[in-house]
Scaffold this active site. Structure first.
Site, short mmCIF file in Angstrom:
data_model
loop_
_atom_site.label_atom_id
_atom_site.label_comp_id
_atom_site.label_asym_id
_atom_site.label_seq_id
_atom_site.Cartn_x
_atom_site.Cartn_y
_atom_site.Cartn_z
N LYS A 95 0.83 -1.22 0.00
CA LYS A 95 0.00 0.00 0.00
C LYS A 95 0.85 1.26 0.00
O LYS A 95 0.54 2.24 -0.66
CB LYS A 95 -0.93 0.01 1.24
CG LYS A 95 -1.90 -1.14 1.27
CD LYS A 95 -2.69 -1.17 2.57
CE LYS A 95 -1.87 -1.45 3.80
NZ LYS A 95 -1.31 -2.79 3.88
N GLY A 96 1.98 1.22 0.76
CA GLY A 96 2.86 2.39 0.84
C GLY A 96 3.35 2.77 -0.54
O GLY A 96 3.28 3.93 -0.95
N GLY A 143 3.32 -0.70 8.69
CA GLY A 143 4.67 -0.39 8.21
C GLY A 143 4.56 -0.27 6.71
O GLY A 143 4.41 -1.28 6.02
N HIS A 144 4.54 0.96 6.21
CA HIS A 144 4.35 1.20 4.78
C HIS A 144 5.67 1.63 4.16
O HIS A 144 6.20 2.70 4.49
CB HIS A 144 3.26 2.26 4.56
CG HIS A 144 1.90 1.81 5.01
ND1 HIS A 144 0.77 2.57 4.88
CD2 HIS A 144 1.50 0.64 5.58
CE1 HIS A 144 -0.27 1.89 5.36
NE2 HIS A 144 0.16 0.73 5.80
N THR A 179 -6.89 -7.14 13.73
CA THR A 179 -6.47 -5.95 14.45
C THR A 179 -7.72 -5.30 15.05
O THR A 179 -8.82 -5.86 14.94
CB THR A 179 -5.65 -5.00 13.53
OG1 THR A 179 -5.10 -3.95 14.35
CG2 THR A 179 -6.51 -4.37 12.42
N VAL A 235 5.89 -3.94 -10.49
CA VAL A 235 6.90 -4.94 -10.86
C VAL A 235 8.24 -4.68 -10.16
O VAL A 235 9.28 -5.10 -10.63
CB VAL A 235 7.09 -5.00 -12.40
CG1 VAL A 235 5.85 -5.55 -13.08
CG2 VAL A 235 7.43 -3.61 -12.96
P1 GDP Z 1 2.34 -2.14 3.03
O1 GDP Z 1 2.27 -2.34 4.50
O2 GDP Z 1 1.10 -2.62 2.34
O3 GDP Z 1 2.69 -0.73 2.64
O4 GDP Z 1 3.52 -3.08 2.51
P2 GDP Z 1 4.97 -3.24 3.19
O5 GDP Z 1 5.76 -2.01 2.96
O6 GDP Z 1 4.84 -3.71 4.58
O7 GDP Z 1 5.53 -4.48 2.38
C1 GDP Z 1 5.67 -4.46 0.99
C2 GDP Z 1 7.14 -4.71 0.64
O8 GDP Z 1 7.24 -5.04 -0.73
C3 GDP Z 1 8.03 -3.51 0.84
O9 GDP Z 1 9.32 -3.94 1.18
C4 GDP Z 1 8.05 -2.85 -0.55
O10 GDP Z 1 9.23 -2.08 -0.79
C5 GDP Z 1 8.02 -4.06 -1.43
N1 GDP Z 1 7.34 -3.89 -2.72
C6 GDP Z 1 6.23 -3.16 -3.01
N2 GDP Z 1 5.85 -3.37 -4.29
C7 GDP Z 1 6.75 -4.24 -4.81
C8 GDP Z 1 6.87 -4.89 -6.08
O11 GDP Z 1 6.08 -4.70 -6.99
N3 GDP Z 1 7.92 -5.76 -6.22
C9 GDP Z 1 8.81 -6.02 -5.23
N4 GDP Z 1 9.78 -6.89 -5.47
N5 GDP Z 1 8.70 -5.43 -4.03
C10 GDP Z 1 7.69 -4.57 -3.81
P1 IMO Z 2 0.33 -2.77 7.23
O1 IMO Z 2 -0.44 -1.48 7.26
C1 IMO Z 2 0.44 -6.99 8.37
C2 IMO Z 2 -1.37 -8.03 12.26
C3 IMO Z 2 -0.44 -8.53 13.35
C4 IMO Z 2 -1.40 -9.45 14.09
C5 IMO Z 2 -2.72 -8.71 14.03
C6 IMO Z 2 -3.04 -7.87 15.25
O2 IMO Z 2 1.80 -2.62 7.18
O3 IMO Z 2 -0.23 -3.66 6.17
P2 IMO Z 2 -2.11 -5.54 16.18
O4 IMO Z 2 -0.73 -5.15 16.59
O5 IMO Z 2 -2.69 -4.71 15.11
O6 IMO Z 2 -3.03 -5.69 17.35
O7 IMO Z 2 -1.93 -7.05 15.59
O8 IMO Z 2 -2.64 -7.86 12.89
N1 IMO Z 2 -0.99 -6.72 11.67
C7 IMO Z 2 -0.45 -6.57 10.45
N2 IMO Z 2 -0.05 -7.48 9.54
N3 IMO Z 2 0.53 -5.67 8.09
C8 IMO Z 2 0.10 -4.75 8.98
O9 IMO Z 2 0.03 -3.43 8.67
C9 IMO Z 2 -0.37 -5.17 10.24
N4 IMO Z 2 -0.83 -4.53 11.34
C10 IMO Z 2 -1.22 -5.49 12.19
O10 IMO Z 2 0.66 -9.23 12.80
O11 IMO Z 2 -1.55 -10.65 13.38
MG MG Z 3 3.35 -3.26 6.03
#
Ligand code: GDP
Ligand code: IMO
Ligand code: MG
Length: 433
Positions: free
Chosen positions: A16-17, A40-41, A239, A412
């Site tokens: 999403k980030g 964590g975005h 959550t 990608v």
């Molecule tokens: P979010 O919580 O939905 O914002 O996602 P996170 O940041 O926790 O996890 C997504 C991970 O995948 C991060 O390390 C991004 O940098 C990475 N990422 C996002 N889009 C892509 C993609 O298209 N390809 C690859 N290889 N990595 C990606």
């Molecule tokens: P983003 O926004 C993935 C999960 C935790 C646990 C459950 C409850 O980066 O996608 P909490 O601390 O919210 O009470 O934990 O939800 N969880 C996530 N898993 N991405 C997240 O956020 C999460 N935020 C909470 O691992 O299973």
């Molecule tokens: Mg995340």
């Protein structure tokens, strides 16, 4: 002018980030409506990576205003760290960030209670992020929470804190046999760390509505994912907030009638952090292959993410709950080297075929798979749909067909530029951007 809600369509960490950062390049404002530093975005910016936990990912685009809505919970210590990380990237946001005065504050005892509560659940532990999210929302529901507005009045803040510390100490000592916390040192430290925030506190609801009335371009950034939603997710392994598009109204303080479009972000496969059902999970050492290829370790806690195949049944439920106009499929490149790729097309439940993921029977659902041939070519440098290998295009079309929702964009790679348009017309945001 369009506004758009960006929602995680699986169990979080869908990218999403990255997607919000990409779409925010043509936004005026980005608004978070739920959750807190459990999110964590990750955004890859000028070749560097930054992980945002509470500040909306649109902040990296110059001029974009950001709001932390009233449905969020805020940890000022984490916010100070994010702030320092942004400063290192030479991004100043002082006047661009607004914190809704109704948002609730996370205090250090919420974190302690989160960890202790989850430990006490033993075999039934949720595997929370330990960020104090559940206990902070518990205080909100119990109507004793401390809100951002309280940071503007020292006497009110101290009075509420004194009562809440006494209540927390009772639970810490009586139930968990843990050491109590000192009101005095907590109060001094917390007051100090929240001073820089006080000037950002305001009426987020009114400010966002004003923008919508003016017709500017507003993005709503969801955290977590649909199946971690408190009501519709895999309860109790969820959550404590409303993660879908339905969370925007109460989480920002605007009427749901303002919302125009909702886009779901889904990985080209599935991951989950923490405990709970996951029908299309790959068991054993085989899941290590996807974990390595996709670097699937939590952005907030560093925990290894559980990995599985793309689950069309899970997405069907997400589409129905949210009325997604389109999908963004991320991390397609992670599948580049695989010879075979499985797709979960639905489930069987006691011999009966089930098309849509059903959280009430999640552990009994037996996934049904088809196997597709991999494309075994790199996709990271593709920028046009027709540049993608034929096998990758087949895979994406299969996802569209199974889920019944068009794919607008394909990611990608982690960089902002690594994006391919598949059906941009499905997203008004892109058409008029
Ligand atoms: P979010 O919580 O939905 O914002 O996602 P996170 O940041 O926790 O996890 C997504 C991970 O995948 C991060 O390390 C991004 O940098 C990475 N990422 C996002 N889009 C892509 C993609 O298209 N390809 C690859 N290889 N990595 C990606
Ligand atoms: P983003 O926004 C993935 C999960 C935790 C646990 C459950 C409850 O980066 O996608 P909490 O601390 O919210 O009470 O934990 O939800 N969880 C996530 N898993 N991405 C997240 O956020 C999460 N935020 C909470 O691992 O299973
Ligand atoms: Mg995340």
């Amino acid at each position: 002018m369009p506004n758009l809600v960006v929602v995680g369509a699986q169990w979080g960490d869908e990218g999403k980030g990255k997607v919000v950062d990409h779409l925010a390049q043509s936004a005026d404002m980005v608004v978070r409506y739920q959750g807190g530093p459990n999110a964590g975005h990750t955004v890859c910016f000028r070749g560097r990576e930054i992980i945002l936990h509470q500040i909306p990912s649109g902040i990296l685009t110059p001029g974009v205003k950001a709001v932390i809505g009233c449905g969020c919970v805020i940890d000022p210590y984490t916010l100070a760290e994010e702030s320092a990380a942004l400063r290192r990237l030479k991004i100043s946001y002082g006047r661009r960030l607004l914190i809704d005065s109704r948002a609730h504050m996370i205090l250090p005892y919420h974190r302690m209670l989160d960890t202790l509560q989850d430990k006490q659940r033993g075999k039934r532990r949720i595997g929370t992020t330990g960020r104090g999210i559940g206990p902070a929302y518990q205080d909100k529901l119990a109507r004793v929470g401390i809100r951002a507005a309280d940071l503007l009045h020292e006497d009110i803040f101290m009075d509420k804190l004194r009562r809440n510390v006494a209540a927390a100490n009772f639970v810490l000592m009586d139930r968990y046999k843990a050491d109590p916390i000192s009101f005095k040192s907590l109060a001094e430290d917390y007051w100090k760390v929240t001073r820089p925030l006080a000037r950002m506190v305001g009426d987020g609801s009114a400010v966002v509505e004003q923008e919508l009335k003016k017709g500017t371009r507003v993005l709503f950034e969801g955290a977590q994912g649909v199946h971690l939603d408190l009501d519709l997710g895999t309860y109790p392994y969820v959550t404590t907030s409303s993660t879908g598009a339905w969370g925007v109204g109460p989480g920002v303080g605007i009427s749901p009638l303002w919302l125009e479009q909702v886009v779901g972000v889904a990985k080209a496969y599935t991951t989950r952090v923490g405990m709970g059902p996951f029908p299309a999970e790959i068991e054993g050492s085989e899941s290590e292959v996807l974990r390595k290829l996709g670097a699937e370790y939590g952005a907030t806690t560093g925990r290894p993410r559980r990995c599985g195949w793309f689950d069309a049944g899970l997405l069907r439920a997400s589409v129905r709950y949210n009325r997604f106009t389109a999908l963004v499929v991320t991390k397609l490149d992670v599948l580049d080297s695989l010879e075979e790729i499985k797709v979960c097309t639905g489930y069987s439940l006691n011999g009966r075929r089930v098309r849509e993921f059903d959280a009430a029977h999640a552990v009994e659902l037996e996934p049904q798979y088809i196997t597709m041939r991999g494309w075994r070519q790199p996709t990271g440098s593709c920028r046009k749909y027709r540049e993608l290998p034929l096998g990758a295009r087949r895979y994406l079309r299969k996802i569209e067909e199974l889920v019944g929702c068009p794919i607008a964009l394909i990611s990608v790679g982690s960089d902002r530029t690594q994006m391919v348009e598949m059906k941009p017309g499905a997203l008004k945001w892109l058409k008029s951007g």
